[in-house]
Design a protein around this motif. Structure first.
Motif, mmCIF file in Angstrom:
data_model
loop_
_atom_site.group_PDB
_atom_site.id
_atom_site.type_symbol
_atom_site.label_atom_id
_atom_site.label_comp_id
_atom_site.label_asym_id
_atom_site.label_seq_id
_atom_site.Cartn_x
_atom_site.Cartn_y
_atom_site.Cartn_z
ATOM 1 N N ALA A 31 -3.347 31.396 -27.323
ATOM 2 C CA ALA A 31 -2.503 31.362 -28.515
ATOM 3 C C ALA A 31 -1.278 30.482 -28.285
ATOM 4 O O ALA A 31 -0.887 29.698 -29.169
ATOM 5 C CB ALA A 31 -2.071 32.777 -28.893
ATOM 6 N N TYR A 32 -0.675 30.578 -27.104
ATOM 7 C CA TYR A 32 0.490 29.753 -26.784
ATOM 8 C C TYR A 32 0.097 28.274 -26.769
ATOM 9 O O TYR A 32 0.821 27.422 -27.291
ATOM 10 C CB TYR A 32 1.066 30.181 -25.437
ATOM 11 C CG TYR A 32 2.300 29.416 -25.033
ATOM 12 C CD1 TYR A 32 3.525 29.688 -25.629
ATOM 13 C CD2 TYR A 32 2.242 28.429 -24.061
ATOM 14 C CE1 TYR A 32 4.675 28.987 -25.259
ATOM 15 C CE2 TYR A 32 3.379 27.725 -23.688
ATOM 16 C CZ TYR A 32 4.585 28.008 -24.290
ATOM 17 O OH TYR A 32 5.707 27.312 -23.926
ATOM 18 N N ARG A 35 -0.328 27.029 -30.245
ATOM 19 C CA ARG A 35 0.975 26.873 -30.887
ATOM 20 C C ARG A 35 1.663 25.577 -30.434
ATOM 21 O O ARG A 35 2.232 24.847 -31.245
ATOM 22 C CB ARG A 35 1.837 28.078 -30.546
ATOM 23 C CG ARG A 35 3.126 28.114 -31.298
ATOM 24 C CD ARG A 35 3.828 29.431 -31.072
ATOM 25 N NE ARG A 35 5.130 29.410 -31.723
ATOM 26 C CZ ARG A 35 5.987 30.390 -31.709
ATOM 27 N NH1 ARG A 35 5.676 31.497 -31.087
ATOM 28 N NH2 ARG A 35 7.143 30.288 -32.298
ATOM 29 N N MET A 38 -0.182 22.639 -32.078
ATOM 30 C CA MET A 38 0.183 22.506 -33.488
ATOM 31 C C MET A 38 1.593 21.942 -33.628
ATOM 32 O O MET A 38 1.863 21.123 -34.501
ATOM 33 C CB MET A 38 0.084 23.863 -34.183
ATOM 34 C CG MET A 38 -1.343 24.327 -34.397
ATOM 35 S SD MET A 38 -1.418 25.989 -35.097
ATOM 36 C CE MET A 38 -0.712 25.708 -36.710
ATOM 37 N N SER A 39 2.491 22.387 -32.757
ATOM 38 C CA SER A 39 3.865 21.884 -32.793
ATOM 39 C C SER A 39 3.900 20.389 -32.486
ATOM 40 O O SER A 39 4.605 19.622 -33.130
ATOM 41 C CB SER A 39 4.711 22.651 -31.780
ATOM 42 O OG SER A 39 6.032 22.186 -31.786
ATOM 43 N N SER A 44 4.201 23.369 -38.342
ATOM 44 C CA SER A 44 5.189 24.382 -37.960
ATOM 45 C C SER A 44 4.857 25.701 -38.634
ATOM 46 O O SER A 44 4.175 25.748 -39.646
ATOM 47 C CB SER A 44 6.575 23.866 -38.315
ATOM 48 O OG SER A 44 7.262 24.716 -39.149
ATOM 49 N N THR A 45 5.372 26.780 -38.050
ATOM 50 C CA THR A 45 5.121 28.113 -38.621
ATOM 51 C C THR A 45 6.252 28.541 -39.537
ATOM 52 O O THR A 45 6.230 29.639 -40.051
ATOM 53 C CB THR A 45 4.948 29.137 -37.479
ATOM 54 O OG1 THR A 45 6.106 29.105 -36.660
ATOM 55 C CG2 THR A 45 3.721 28.841 -36.660
#
Length: 46
Positions: A31-32, A35, A38-39, A44-45
């Protein structure tokens, strides 16, 4: 042929907890990594 003895309950539960813990850690790492990917891609979230 010899009959294998069952391992003690605490040892069997210990393996279960160890495998569960390692799977939680592995999921967190994946998951990290997603993330961070994606960053880096500009997503972005927020």
């Amino acid at each position: 042929m010899t009959v294998e003895q069952k391992k003690p309950l605490w040892q069997r539960l210990g393996w279960l907890v160890l495998i569960w813990g390692l799977s939680v850690v592995a999921l967190g790492i994946v998951a990290y990594g997603m993330r961070m990917f994606m960053s880096a891609a500009g997503l972005s979230t927020h």
